[in-house]
Each structure stands twice: as structure tokens, then as C-alpha cells.
Design an enzyme around this catalytic site. Structure first.
Site, short mmCIF file in Angstrom:
data_model
loop_
_atom_site.label_atom_id
_atom_site.label_comp_id
_atom_site.label_asym_id
_atom_site.label_seq_id
_atom_site.Cartn_x
_atom_site.Cartn_y
_atom_site.Cartn_z
N GLY A 245 -14.84 -23.90 25.39
CA GLY A 245 -15.48 -23.67 24.33
C GLY A 245 -16.74 -22.94 24.20
O GLY A 245 -17.12 -22.72 25.51
N ASP B 178 -9.56 -18.24 29.62
CA ASP B 178 -10.56 -18.28 28.46
C ASP B 178 -11.60 -16.99 28.43
O ASP B 178 -12.24 -16.93 27.22
CB ASP B 178 -11.36 -19.44 28.47
P1 AMP Z 1 -17.48 -17.88 31.92
O1 AMP Z 1 -16.08 -18.21 32.47
O2 AMP Z 1 -18.69 -17.81 32.81
O3 AMP Z 1 -17.22 -17.15 30.95
O4 AMP Z 1 -17.62 -19.51 31.23
C1 AMP Z 1 -17.04 -20.60 31.23
C2 AMP Z 1 -17.43 -22.00 30.46
O5 AMP Z 1 -18.60 -22.14 30.85
C3 AMP Z 1 -17.40 -21.39 28.91
O6 AMP Z 1 -17.21 -22.48 28.31
C4 AMP Z 1 -18.91 -21.04 28.79
O7 AMP Z 1 -19.43 -21.26 27.56
C5 AMP Z 1 -19.71 -22.18 29.72
N1 AMP Z 1 -20.78 -21.83 30.11
C6 AMP Z 1 -21.19 -21.01 31.18
N2 AMP Z 1 -22.61 -21.20 31.48
C7 AMP Z 1 -23.09 -21.87 30.69
C8 AMP Z 1 -24.45 -22.31 30.54
N3 AMP Z 1 -25.72 -22.01 30.95
N4 AMP Z 1 -24.48 -23.19 29.41
C9 AMP Z 1 -23.47 -23.83 28.67
N5 AMP Z 1 -22.31 -23.42 28.84
C10 AMP Z 1 -22.12 -22.57 29.97
MG MG Z 2 -16.07 -17.17 29.31
#
Ligand code: AMP
Ligand code: MG
Length: 492
Positions: free
Chosen positions: A90, A252
Site C-alpha cells: 500500500g 507493486d
Molecule cells: P518501493 O519498492 O520502494 O516502491 O516501496 C515498497 C513499499 O514500502 C511501499 O509500500 C512503500 O510505500 C513502502 N515504503 C517505502 N519507504 C517507506 C517509508 N519511508 N515509510 C513508509 N513506507 C515506505
Molecule cells: Mg513502490
């Protein structure tokens, strides 16, 4: 052109039932300031560019207030990360503020990234650091400048508040813009939870929202899968042509619209190295540059699987139909890549030798560690009967390159354009400038010292990467030796 408060909001994603998202209020960082804004995009949105430089705009981009008519939500999704299903992800640090209509009738969603935790943050802080925000901001507009489908970025806003990663950094936000931010993972979560009614509702929403021409299709969900497969294949082919590695091709991070989405540890090739791994956390090279075509298909099969309940009530029939549609991936990828490569070589006609000609060039580039962007850019200097061109200088094995050039010239002799016309066409598809890692890193280090000039200058250059920009010619240079030390990972 409208003032910020005059934009018309119509929040179709937020109006889906609460199974799809959560209403979230931003947790803003203090004293935000504008680092950079994209005037060209503001104009596309019908937003008066003067608005970008008001204090209120930076406050809004940090989540200090909600505009009337917006309905900020974070979306629920899941996805396959590095090959493994994660049942719940999410928007952990993104708020979909709302959807607005642009002046030409197109719709745009505005999404604020980095404005604090959401119900999907999974214990993380919901922040984005300045470093990664600069990378996402610049690369979104750079990809758009290259003509590659992507989410966009309207503004980059900073704060001096500290955010903790491997070291102490400061926080920032990016205002992202896209017709839609729906990912493969938005579908996967309802499939794996056996929520088929929601799955259908999401598919109907996406068709209604972004694929209106599929509405009257006799088999709309098959048509949706076909479109997603073909768009993804075309997108990945365009990445390969420009030398872009995404770095985290989890399902995702795959846009249903076939847009480049979620810029993290991406990288553009400097030397041509097909096995290039841009993400230092990717220990097995799952998302290496040359793996992207097969990973794109792997992700499409995740999407296809999620759609199975909508394709046919009989599971086996549905699977057979999905497989058939997935078979469209490879021909689309090959076709897009082949025609793009022909354009990069300045070839208009289709000849049987073309494929071999381009693979021989790539092989030579790999062996000689030639720079990907510059070699292609300089090929346009080769003339049919005279100049052997600047690219030759980058090849240690000049003899081998000359043998290739002779074959290339023989092939060019079958074309009808003259040298000048071919050069003009080639320079319009082979960029002079890409967001090399060392450029992003230099801009980041200056910005960390409060000098935002390079972020803004890079933005201007990367928005028209095929132009010469003589005053910035140094940014077309191959990386300095210190660039080997730059480490980019998922921590952002
Ligand atoms: P990504 O693969 O970097 O696009 O992110 C994977 C998941 O981690 C997604 O659900 C992002 O919203 C979450 N996410 C990444 N960094 C953060 C953060 N600093 N705080 C909260 N959620 C994060
Ligand atoms: Mg992402």
C-alpha cells in the site's frame, strides 16, 4: 490558467469504497521551501506557473493544508517483491490528493510523496529524504523528455527537519502527477484475498477511468489484460533502448497504464554492460539491466493471474486464455526494440541484416566498455563516404570498430536519406543527456548545501535531452572515477 484554489477536483479513485484505500491526513514537516517546480507540467495542468513560486504552494506540497475539493487517500495494494508475494503493501508514504481535469479534457491525479505515515507504512516513517526525492523528481521529467511513458513530477519541496536513514538526512516531498497510479499490486491484493467483487470493481474502474475504448469490448477484461501486456512490453523495450535500469521491478511498482513508476535505485548505463545492477540491495541481480525484458513478462503473469477470476469461471479455461494473451508480450517487445534500434542507427528501411548489425555493435560496445549514450549519439557523425565519426575514439579495438563501420556504411547505402538528414533524425532519438548517476549525485550534494541551481539546470537540460545545450556540454561526459563509489539502494 488557474490559481491553485481554482482547480476543479473530481476524485474518482477516492470515491471507490473504503476497501480500496484509507483516508489519510498528511503529517507535514516544518518550514517547507520550494526547491524546484516544473513550469511545463503546470501549464499542462492548466495551473498558472506563477502559483508555483508562492509560499502557499510549498506549504501545500508539504501537506500543511488540504485544498477544498480534494480527498486525500492512500491506496491499498500488495505485490511480489523480489519474487515473493507480500500480502500487504500500500501507499506507505504517498497520499493521492485528488484528481483534476486539465485544460484539454485529460485527467490528472496529484499524489504527494513523503508527507508522513499512512495505515500502510508498516512501521516506517512515511518520509522521503532529499536525496531520493531529487532523483525521483529529475528522473520523472527526464524520462518524459526522452519520450518514455512515465509518471510526472510537478514540484520538489524540502524541509530542514531531520529524517533518519543510514545517516541523518533531511526530508522532502515530491508532488507526483499521473493519469492514474494504479499498480499490478492493486489487483493482486483482491485476487489473493479472494475478494472477486472488489477485483471486478477495480477492473471496471480502470477501464472506465483510463481505457474507455475498451468499455464496449465484448470481453473487456481480456482486452484489459492484452492492453497491459502490450504496454508493458513496449515500455520495457523503450527502457532497453535508452539504457535505463529501473532497479526495483516488483509488481507493486508496475503501472497498469504502462508508465515508469516509483523511481528508487534506478540507473542509466554509462559503459555498456548488459548485466548492470543499479540497486546495491539486489544481490542476485534479479533486476539487472538485461533481465528487465523477462521480468516485465513475469510481472505481467502476476497481473494475468490476478485477473483470472474475471476471464472465465472455469479456472483452466481462464488460465489458457491468460497464457494466450501473455504470448503477445514478446513480439511487442521485439518489435518495439527492433524499430527503436533501427531509428537509433538511422535506418528507415527494414533489412534482414539490421538485427545482426545492432547486436554486433552492442557486442563491440560491451567488449570495449564504450559509453552507451555517447556511442549512439556519435554514430550520426559517420558519413557514407568520409568521416568515420567520434564514436571510434571510444573503442580500444579500433580495427574491429572500423570493420563494423564498413558494414554499417554498406547498409546505409541502401537508404535514401543523405548524411545531413540522417544525422538530424538520429540526433532526435539518441539523447545527448541522460540522468547519469554522477550528475544526480552532484546535484544532490549541492542541494544538501542549499544550492539548488544544479537541480534546476539539470531539469531544464533533461527536459530536452536531444538538444545540444552547449553551456552544459560537460554533463554529457562519461562519469568521473569517483562515480564508482556511489551506492544506491532501496533505502530512500
Ligand atoms: P518501493 O519498492 O520502494 O516502491 O516501496 C515498497 C513499499 O514500502 C511501499 O509500500 C512503500 O510505500 C513502502 N515504503 C517505502 N519507504 C517507506 C517509508 N519511508 N515509510 C513508509 N513506507 C515506505
Ligand atoms: Mg513502490
Amino acid at each position: 490558467m488557474k490559481k491553485l484554489e481554482q482547480l476543479n477536483w473530481n476524485n474518482r479513485f477516492a470515491q471507490l469504497p473504503s476497501d480500496f484505500h484509507s483516508r489519510v491526513k498528511a503529517t507535514p514537516l516544518s518550514s517547507p521551501y520550494l526547491i524546484s517546480a516544473c513550469t511545463a507540467l503546470a501549464e499542462e495542468l492548466g495551473l498558472d506557473p506563477a502559483e508555483l513560486h508562492t509560499p502557499g504552494f510549498a506549504q501545500w506540497c508539504m501537506g500543511h493544508f488540504e485544498l477544498e475539493g480534494t480527498q486525500p487517500v492512500s491506496a491499498l495494494y500488495s505485490g511480489h517483491q523480489f519474487g515473493h508475494y507480500n500480502p500487504q503493501l500500500g501507499d506507505g508514504r504517498a497520499l493521492l490528493l485528488g484528481e483534476m481535469m486539465g485544460p484539454n479534457g485529460q485527467h490528472w491525479e496529484l499524489q504527494l510523496k513523503g508527507a508522513g505515515p499512512t495505515p500502510y507504512s508498516r512501521g516506517a516513517d512515511g518520509r522521503a529524504v532529499l536525496r531520493s526525492s531529487i532523483r525521483e523528481y529529475l528522473c520523472s521529467e527526464a524520462m518524459h523528455g526522452l519520450g518514455i511513458p512515465t509518471t510526472r513530477a510537478l514540484a520538489l519541496v524540502g524541509s530542514d527537519e531531520e529524517v533518519y536513514r543510514e545517516q541523518i538526512e533531511t526530508g522532502a516531498t515530491v508532488m507526483r502527477v499521473s493519469p492514474s497510479f494504479v499498480r499490478f499490486g492493486n489487483f493482486e491484493i483482491f485476487y489473493y484475498r479472494d475478494q472477486h467483487a472488489q477485483l471486478k470493481q477495480l477492473a471496471d474502474y480502470v477501464i472506465d477511468h483510463d481505457f474507455t475504448d475498451l468499455k464496449d469490448n465484448a470481453q473487456p477484461y481480456h482486452a484489459l489484460l492484452k492492453t497491459v501486456v502490450e504496454r508493458t512490453a513496449a515500455l520495457v523495450a523503450q527502457w532497453q533502448l535508452v539504457g535505463f535500469a529501473h532497479g526495483v521491478l516488483n509488481s507493486d511498482n508496475m503501472s497498469v497504464l504502462g508508465l515508469t513508476l516509483d523511481y528508487g535505485p534506478f540507473g542509466f548505463l554509462d559503459q555498456y554492460n548488459p548485466g548492470f545492477i543499479c540497486n546495491h540491495s539486489d544481490h542476485h541481480g534479479r533486476y539487472a539491466f538485461d533481465q528487465q525484458p523477462s521480468i516485465g513478462l513475469w510481472n505481467c503473469s502476476c497481473f494475468a493471474q490476478a485477473l483470472l477470476p474475471l476471464l472465465h469461471e472455469d479456472g483452466e479455461t481462464a488460465a489458457a486464455q491468460a497464457r494466450e494473451l501473455l504470448e503477445l508480450y514478446e513480439p511487442m517487445l521485439v518489435k518495439t526494440f527492433a524499430s527503436g534500434m533501427r531509428a537509433k542507427l538511422g535506418l528507415v528501411k527494414e533489412e534482414s541484416v539490421d538485427q545482426q548489425l545492432s547486436s554486433e555493435l552492442l557486442e563491440l560496445m560491451e567488449k570495449n566498455k564504450a559509453d552507451y549514450t555517447n556511442t549512439f549519439r556519435q554514430l550520426s557523425d559517420i558519413t557514407l563516404n568520409g568521416d568515420r565519426g567520434k564514436a571510434r575514439d571510444s573503442f580500444v579495438d579500433r580495427e574491429a570498430f572500423d570493420v563494423w563501420t564498413d558494414k554499417y556504411r554498406k547498409r546505409l547505402s541502401l537508404e535514401s536519406r543523405d548524411d545531413a538528414a540522417r544525422k538530424q533524425a538520429m540526433d532526435a532519438v539518441n539523447p545527448k543527456y541522460v540522468l547519469r548517476n554522477y550528475l544526480a549525485q552532484t546535484a544532490i550534494e549541492k542541494a544538501q548545501q542549499k544550492d539548488f541551481s544544479m537541480v534546476n539546470d539539470l531539469l531544464a537540460v533533461l527536459q530536452s535531452p536531444f538538444d545540444e545545450h552547449p553551456e552544459f556540454a560537460a554533463w554529457a561526459a562519461e562519469p568521473p572515477s569517483w562515480a564508482d563509489e556511489i551506492s544506491v539502494s532501496c533505502s530512500s
